[in-house]
Design an enzyme around this catalytic site. Sequence first.
Site, PDB file in Angstrom:
ATOM      1  N   LYS A   1       2.366   2.313  -5.040  1.00 49.00           N
ATOM      2  CA  LYS A   1       3.054   1.842  -6.258  1.00 49.00           C
ATOM      3  C   LYS A   1       2.198   2.076  -7.501  1.00 49.00           C
ATOM      4  O   LYS A   1       2.716   2.383  -8.561  1.00 49.00           O
ATOM      5  CB  LYS A   1       3.382   0.342  -6.149  1.00 49.00           C
ATOM      6  CG  LYS A   1       4.342   0.009  -5.033  1.00 49.00           C
ATOM      7  CD  LYS A   1       4.588  -1.469  -4.924  1.00 49.00           C
ATOM      8  CE  LYS A   1       3.392  -2.268  -4.485  1.00 49.00           C
ATOM      9  NZ  LYS A   1       2.913  -2.022  -3.112  1.00 49.00           N
ATOM     10  N   GLY A   2       0.863   1.926  -7.338  1.00 51.05           N
ATOM     11  CA  GLY A   2      -0.041   2.086  -8.486  1.00 51.05           C
ATOM     12  C   GLY A   2       0.110   3.453  -9.111  1.00 51.05           C
ATOM     13  O   GLY A   2       0.213   3.594 -10.336  1.00 51.05           O
TER      14      GLY A   2
ATOM     15  N   LYS B   1       3.048  10.242  -0.386  1.00 49.09           N
ATOM     16  CA  LYS B   1       2.147  10.761   0.659  1.00 49.09           C
ATOM     17  C   LYS B   1       2.832  11.712   1.649  1.00 49.09           C
ATOM     18  O   LYS B   1       2.484  11.734   2.835  1.00 49.09           O
ATOM     19  CB  LYS B   1       1.478   9.603   1.392  1.00 49.09           C
ATOM     20  CG  LYS B   1       0.517   8.821   0.479  1.00 49.09           C
ATOM     21  CD  LYS B   1      -0.278   7.824   1.246  1.00 49.09           C
ATOM     22  CE  LYS B   1      -1.737   7.824   0.857  1.00 49.09           C
ATOM     23  NZ  LYS B   1      -2.571   6.879   1.578  1.00 49.09           N
TER      24      LYS B   1
ATOM     25  N   GLY C   1      -4.345  -4.134  -4.291  1.00 48.48           N
ATOM     26  CA  GLY C   1      -5.350  -3.140  -4.660  1.00 48.48           C
ATOM     27  C   GLY C   1      -4.609  -1.873  -5.008  1.00 48.48           C
ATOM     28  O   GLY C   1      -4.177  -1.151  -4.130  1.00 48.48           O
ATOM     29  N   HIS C   2      -4.400  -1.645  -6.295  1.00 42.53           N
ATOM     30  CA  HIS C   2      -3.637  -0.464  -6.715  1.00 42.53           C
ATOM     31  C   HIS C   2      -4.594   0.638  -7.142  1.00 42.53           C
ATOM     32  O   HIS C   2      -5.354   0.480  -8.088  1.00 42.53           O
ATOM     33  CB  HIS C   2      -2.668  -0.847  -7.836  1.00 42.53           C
ATOM     34  CG  HIS C   2      -1.539  -1.699  -7.341  1.00 42.53           C
ATOM     35  ND1 HIS C   2      -0.635  -2.320  -8.155  1.00 42.53           N
ATOM     36  CD2 HIS C   2      -1.162  -2.011  -6.079  1.00 42.53           C
ATOM     37  CE1 HIS C   2       0.237  -2.987  -7.413  1.00 42.53           C
ATOM     38  NE2 HIS C   2      -0.065  -2.818  -6.166  1.00 42.53           N
TER      39      HIS C   2
ATOM     40  N   ASP D   1       0.816  -1.219   0.000  1.00 39.78           N
ATOM     41  CA  ASP D   1       0.000   0.000   0.000  1.00 39.78           C
ATOM     42  C   ASP D   1       0.851   1.271   0.000  1.00 39.78           C
ATOM     43  O   ASP D   1       0.422   2.313   0.496  1.00 39.78           O
ATOM     44  CB  ASP D   1      -0.961   0.044   1.217  1.00 39.78           C
ATOM     45  CG  ASP D   1      -1.769  -1.215   1.341  1.00 39.78           C
ATOM     46  OD1 ASP D   1      -2.252  -1.694   0.303  1.00 39.78           O
ATOM     47  OD2 ASP D   1      -1.912  -1.727   2.467  1.00 39.78           O
TER      48      ASP D   1
ATOM     49  N   GLN E   1       2.130  -5.844  -3.100  1.00 38.09           N
ATOM     50  CA  GLN E   1       2.471  -5.900  -1.661  1.00 38.09           C
ATOM     51  C   GLN E   1       3.832  -5.219  -1.445  1.00 38.09           C
ATOM     52  O   GLN E   1       4.156  -4.313  -2.196  1.00 38.09           O
ATOM     53  CB  GLN E   1       2.482  -7.355  -1.140  1.00 38.09           C
ATOM     54  CG  GLN E   1       1.093  -7.996  -1.092  1.00 38.09           C
ATOM     55  CD  GLN E   1       0.688  -8.638  -2.395  1.00 38.09           C
ATOM     56  OE1 GLN E   1       1.433  -9.376  -2.996  1.00 38.09           O
ATOM     57  NE2 GLN E   1      -0.530  -8.363  -2.842  1.00 38.09           N
TER      58      GLN E   1
ATOM     59  N   GLY F   1     -11.094  -2.939   2.715  1.00 34.43           N
ATOM     60  CA  GLY F   1     -11.730  -1.842   3.442  1.00 34.43           C
ATOM     61  C   GLY F   1     -11.305  -1.767   4.909  1.00 34.43           C
ATOM     62  O   GLY F   1     -11.763  -0.897   5.649  1.00 34.43           O
TER      63      GLY F   1
ATOM     64  N   THR G   1       2.737 -12.492   2.946  1.00 38.46           N
ATOM     65  CA  THR G   1       1.938 -13.097   1.897  1.00 38.46           C
ATOM     66  C   THR G   1       2.713 -14.319   1.382  1.00 38.46           C
ATOM     67  O   THR G   1       3.792 -14.632   1.883  1.00 38.46           O
ATOM     68  CB  THR G   1       1.580 -12.068   0.798  1.00 38.46           C
ATOM     69  OG1 THR G   1       0.593 -12.654  -0.068  1.00 38.46           O
ATOM     70  CG2 THR G   1       2.791 -11.629  -0.003  1.00 38.46           C
TER      71      THR G   1
HETATM   72  P1  IMP Z   1      -2.775 -12.717   1.730  1.00 40.78           P
HETATM   73  O1  IMP Z   1      -1.818 -12.164   0.733  1.00 40.78           O
HETATM   74  O2  IMP Z   1      -4.216 -12.438   1.403  1.00 40.78           O
HETATM   75  O3  IMP Z   1      -2.518 -14.159   2.015  1.00 40.78           O
HETATM   76  O4  IMP Z   1      -2.511 -11.945   3.121  1.00 40.78           O
HETATM   77  C1  IMP Z   1      -1.299 -12.110   3.866  1.00 40.78           C
HETATM   78  C2  IMP Z   1      -0.887 -10.800   4.528  1.00 40.78           C
HETATM   79  O5  IMP Z   1      -0.506  -9.871   3.515  1.00 40.78           O
HETATM   80  C3  IMP Z   1      -2.003 -10.103   5.326  1.00 40.78           C
HETATM   81  O6  IMP Z   1      -1.406  -9.437   6.417  1.00 40.78           O
HETATM   82  C4  IMP Z   1      -2.553  -9.084   4.351  1.00 40.78           C
HETATM   83  O7  IMP Z   1      -3.169  -7.988   5.001  1.00 40.78           O
HETATM   84  C5  IMP Z   1      -1.277  -8.670   3.628  1.00 40.78           C
HETATM   85  N1  IMP Z   1      -1.519  -8.178   2.261  1.00 40.78           N
HETATM   86  C6  IMP Z   1      -1.797  -8.919   1.163  1.00 40.78           C
HETATM   87  N2  IMP Z   1      -1.935  -8.123   0.091  1.00 40.78           N
HETATM   88  C7  IMP Z   1      -1.728  -6.873   0.508  1.00 40.78           C
HETATM   89  C8  IMP Z   1      -1.683  -5.608  -0.168  1.00 40.78           C
HETATM   90  O8  IMP Z   1      -1.850  -5.491  -1.381  1.00 40.78           O
HETATM   91  N3  IMP Z   1      -1.413  -4.535   0.621  1.00 40.78           N
HETATM   92  C9  IMP Z   1      -1.170  -4.644   1.945  1.00 40.78           C
HETATM   93  N4  IMP Z   1      -1.185  -5.786   2.605  1.00 40.78           N
HETATM   94  C10 IMP Z   1      -1.453  -6.904   1.901  1.00 40.78           C
END
Ligand code: IMP
Length: 414
Positions: A16-17, A331, A40-41, A13, A224, A302, A239
């Site tokens: 990067k997008g 930011k 989520g970009h 977050d 990520q 969210g 992740t």
């Molecule tokens: P997963 O990737 O859904 O398995 O989640 C594993 C961990 O990575 C959790 O703490 C999520 O909140 C975090 N995470 C996964 N994708 C993102 C992202 O795009 N931004 C921030 N945190 C992420």
Amino acid sequence: MSTLIIVGAQWGDEGKGKVIDLLTPQVDMVVRYQGGANAGHTVVVGDEKVVLHLLPSGVLHEGCQCVIGNGVVIDPDVLITEMAGLQERGYLRDPLRVVVSDRAHVVFPYHRLIDQLREARKDATFIGTTGRGIGPTYEDKVARRGIRMGDLIQPDVLRKLLETILPQKNQEIVSLGGKPLVFAELFAQATIWGEKISHHVKDASLLVEQSIRNKKQVLFEGAQGTALDVDQGTYPYVTSSNTVAGGACTGVGIGPTLIDDVWGVSKAYTTRVGEGPFPTEEKSSAGEHLRKQGHEFGSTTGRPRRCGWFDVPLVRHAARVNGLTGLVVTKLDVLTGLEDVKVCVKNDDQKVPVYETFPGWTEDITHARSLKDLPRNARNYISALEEKCQVPIVLVSVGSERSQHIMVRKPFTS
Ligand code: IMP
């Protein structure tokens, strides 16, 4: 120089997008190499906000080829819906600009269900995942029982694979208290996905490699962040993919000698979603300021993001494991209005952060287009980050809109 990897230097977050979207007018191709619809970009164009989960952020620029590499796990439903949504809004006039690797693994509804059922138990293995089936899909890939995009588009192959795999998955679903999936329904749904996506499925490794050899400018879009990398991150609160720059080579199928530059993206402070350590987390009014001013709520789930101060050791680690050649700070405007801004410069023996405090600023900085337009305190803050992280700052973002940034060093010039 013709290739640049953009990676997150924190817990995702980082913005990067926006960075990718800014650089895309100069590039021929944008490539995603890991993760899936957990990302989520957010890209802001004029009054419109577009959130992309699977498509590379370059998709908003008509001339840019968008590639989803073999390291990405693809939920076909999300991909199809995302492409259709963009077309409805007038983007993606040529959908064949989107190419998907035949080796990328497919996220099936059973992966999502298993992810959600496991997390619902909230036991010792609770991670706070996005519930998008990411971990279970990578598990199947490594266990050599995954289904790839190349299989999805061949109904006979798909049928055989699903016939073997679904009973195993249903067993796990039932043991977790869920309702088993019906083969006929799943197969029918997956066949439709295959038909809709088949024109996009190609040998992406070859396509990307040829583009680089033909001197095209190629941007690799990490999802990520480094601290969520399955090997280099805060394991087990990570992740399931390699988010670091090395992941771009394995996740696309190109050699490391083809990479020219690696830029890390970091917020001017730190955020994290989900469980796991966060040494500089601020639960005080300053943390609330960051969450409110920075709109720190997950773009995929969210969920409110945890907020805290900039963590130099964390970004230094990112610089090292990614081989960063540039640092993007995003930011910066969110810090405006804080009396003091703290930076963690090291952790003591008990891993307690040691802070240095910088005076804040109150001036609106969203109109700054060069470093000298910034108020002195903001400039000093940026210089301190550069000096402490030991990576040259190449870009500073001062607002969510495309134009609201300071380009310190142009990419693709060295
Ligand atoms: P997963 O990737 O859904 O398995 O989640 C594993 C961990 O990575 C959790 O703490 C999520 O909140 C975090 N995470 C996964 N994708 C993102 C992202 O795009 N931004 C921030 N945190 C992420």
